[in-house]
Motif scaffolding. Structure first.
Motif, PDB file in Angstrom:
ATOM      1  N   PHE A  21       0.770  -1.248   0.008  1.00  0.00           N
ATOM      2  CA  PHE A  21       0.165  -0.011   0.065  1.00  0.00           C
ATOM      3  C   PHE A  21       0.761   1.377  -0.053  1.00  0.00           C
ATOM      4  CE2 PHE A  21      -3.275  -2.749   0.313  1.00  0.00           C
ATOM      5  CZ  PHE A  21      -4.798  -1.999   0.264  1.00  0.00           C
ATOM      6  N   PHE A  26      -0.055   5.219   0.196  1.00  0.00           N
ATOM      7  CA  PHE A  26      -0.890   5.057   1.500  1.00  0.00           C
ATOM      8  C   PHE A  26      -0.006   5.461   2.521  1.00  0.00           C
ATOM      9  CE2 PHE A  26      -3.720   3.164  -1.440  1.00  0.00           C
ATOM     10  CZ  PHE A  26      -5.074   3.239  -1.019  1.00  0.00           C
ATOM     11  N   ALA A 357      -3.982  -2.237  -3.597  1.00  0.00           N
ATOM     12  CA  ALA A 357      -4.034  -0.698  -3.229  1.00  0.00           C
ATOM     13  C   ALA A 357      -4.278   0.008  -4.608  1.00  0.00           C
ATOM     14  CB  ALA A 357      -2.414  -0.523  -2.791  1.00  0.00           C
ATOM     15  N   LYS A 361      -7.233   2.836  -4.655  1.00  0.00           N
ATOM     16  CA  LYS A 361      -6.908   4.181  -4.772  1.00  0.00           C
ATOM     17  C   LYS A 361      -7.745   4.645  -5.802  1.00  0.00           C
ATOM     18  CE  LYS A 361      -3.075   7.296  -4.953  1.00  0.00           C
ATOM     19  NZ  LYS A 361      -1.618   7.480  -5.204  1.00  0.00           N
TER      20      LYS A 361
END
Length: 380
Positions: A21, A26, A357, A361
């Motif tokens: 991630f 992130f 991820a 996103k």
């Protein structure tokens, strides 16, 4: 500038999912891990201040921040093909603690990761019931069994991925790699691409004598990836066994006089044990005891039929296993040799986590843009 998205990583282990991630931008605001050495490794790489070392049940509701995403994989031994398959195993109940955190963190999306057979388990049916009329009923669930090698990881490791979203359904990501390239899909990454060029003969069998303090207690480490490149001292009969196994082969390549009684009497199954990897294919699943060749296909891939001097008769090192799990080359590790092996084997391959991820996103970004456009339209 794109806003950094926040996350909580539950049952974080040594940080495989967070690595993935983080690759997509992130930021981890909280990580929870019960195993001391694994929590120490996580803290060394992502910071101690936001790492909660302890039982998730002891994490107070008021200490759970609101974040964009909650990720994590409740311990799966009860569901694993190698485990007891006992639905009453207390480890199988920890997903309920995961849902408690979700209800307090109010993420836009949560990602729950588990073993392949989780989607066929009674606990998974209860999870679906919670989404239908329970504590996560505002979340739409999508799930699938994803193969790590289909997402740029040099390892054929299947994992169940469940994505829960309250901003619209999010499907698991489409494969970016395959056995054979086609269109925009690239060929699988190989063992060669991850570990070729590393020393074939490690200079040591030990970790350095080093400790650090984490969470107020001493732990072995931190160790660099290079320091994880240590070997073992196999017995002469083990070396003789290794020498008979070609790439892709296993225990069935051993002559009768080298077969232990248990293998001589078991004429089928367990085909990958005492196995040797192939240079130009992904590895099979890296488990927690990859340093034991009797546990799987963990012999180094270098072996030439016509040149005994070009055979590397050893198991892969911790460093090689970590690279096959897609950890970055500058990752730091804490714990004993066995504890670090457990961390590596239990981790989610970072490349697989990164693919999820990226999908998450994109969905959050798209939902935010739609909200902004709706607000602008109302203002006009």
């Amino acid at each position: 500038m794109t806003e950094t998205l926040s996350l909580i990583d539950l049952f974080a282990g040594c940080g495989g999912m967070t690595v993935g991630f983080a690759r997509e931008g992130f930021r981890s605001d909280l990580a929870v891990e019960f195993d001391f050495a694994a929590a120490a490794t996580y803290a060394q790489n992502f910071g101690e201040a936001h790492t909660f070392f302890g039982d998730i049940a002891d994490l107070a509701d008021e200490d759970i921040p609101e974040v964009d995403v909650v990720i994590g994989g409740p311990p799966c031994q009860g569901f694993s093909n190698l485990g007891s398959r006992d639905v009453n195993d207390p480890r199988n109940k920890l997903w309920k603690e995961y849902l408690r955190v979700v209800t307090h963190a109010r993420p836009k999306v949560f990602v729950l990761e588990n073993v392949q057979r989780f989607s066929k388990s009674p606990e998974f049916e209860l999870l679906l019931a919670e989404a239908d009329h329970g504590c996560i009923e505002e979340y739409e669930l999508r799930w699938g069994v994803l193969l790590a090698s289909d997402y740029g990881v040099a390892q054929r490791r299947p994992r169940t991925i469940v994505i829960g979203s309250r901003i619209g359904p999010i499907e698991p990501p489409a494969p970016t790699h395959a056995r054979m390239a086609h269109g925009h899909v690239k060929p699988w990454k190989t063992v060669r691409e991850r570990i070729d060029g590393l020393p074939e003969h490690p200079k040591t069998t030990d970790l350095p004598a080093r400790t650090t303090e984490v969470f107020g207690a001493a732990v072995q480490g931190p160790f660099s990836m290079e320091e994880l490149h240590f070997g073992r001292n196999p017995r002469p009969i083990s070396l003789e066994r290794y020498d008979h196994v070609p790439p892709g082969g296993g225990r069935f390549d051993l002559p009768d006089h080298l077969l232990p009684r248990c293998w001589r009497e078991k004429t089928s199954g367990t085909t990958d044990v005492m196995g040797r990897m192939r240079w130009d294919a992904p590895s099979l699943t890296i488990r927690t005891e990859f340093f034991k060749p009797e546990k799987g296909q963990y012999l180094h891939p270098q072996w030439e039929a016509d040149d005994p001097d070009r055979r590397v008769n050893r198991v892969i090192t911790h460093r090689e296993a970590a690279l096959l799990q897609d950890f970055p080359s500058d990752y730091k590790w804490c714990g004993s040799k066995t504890e670090i092996a457990k961390q590596i084997g239990n981790a989610v391959p970072a490349g697989l986590a990164a693919a999820v991820a990226k999908q998450v996103k994109a969905a959050i970004t798209s939902a935010g843009q739609e909200t902004d456009e709706d607000g602008l339209a109302e203002a006009v």
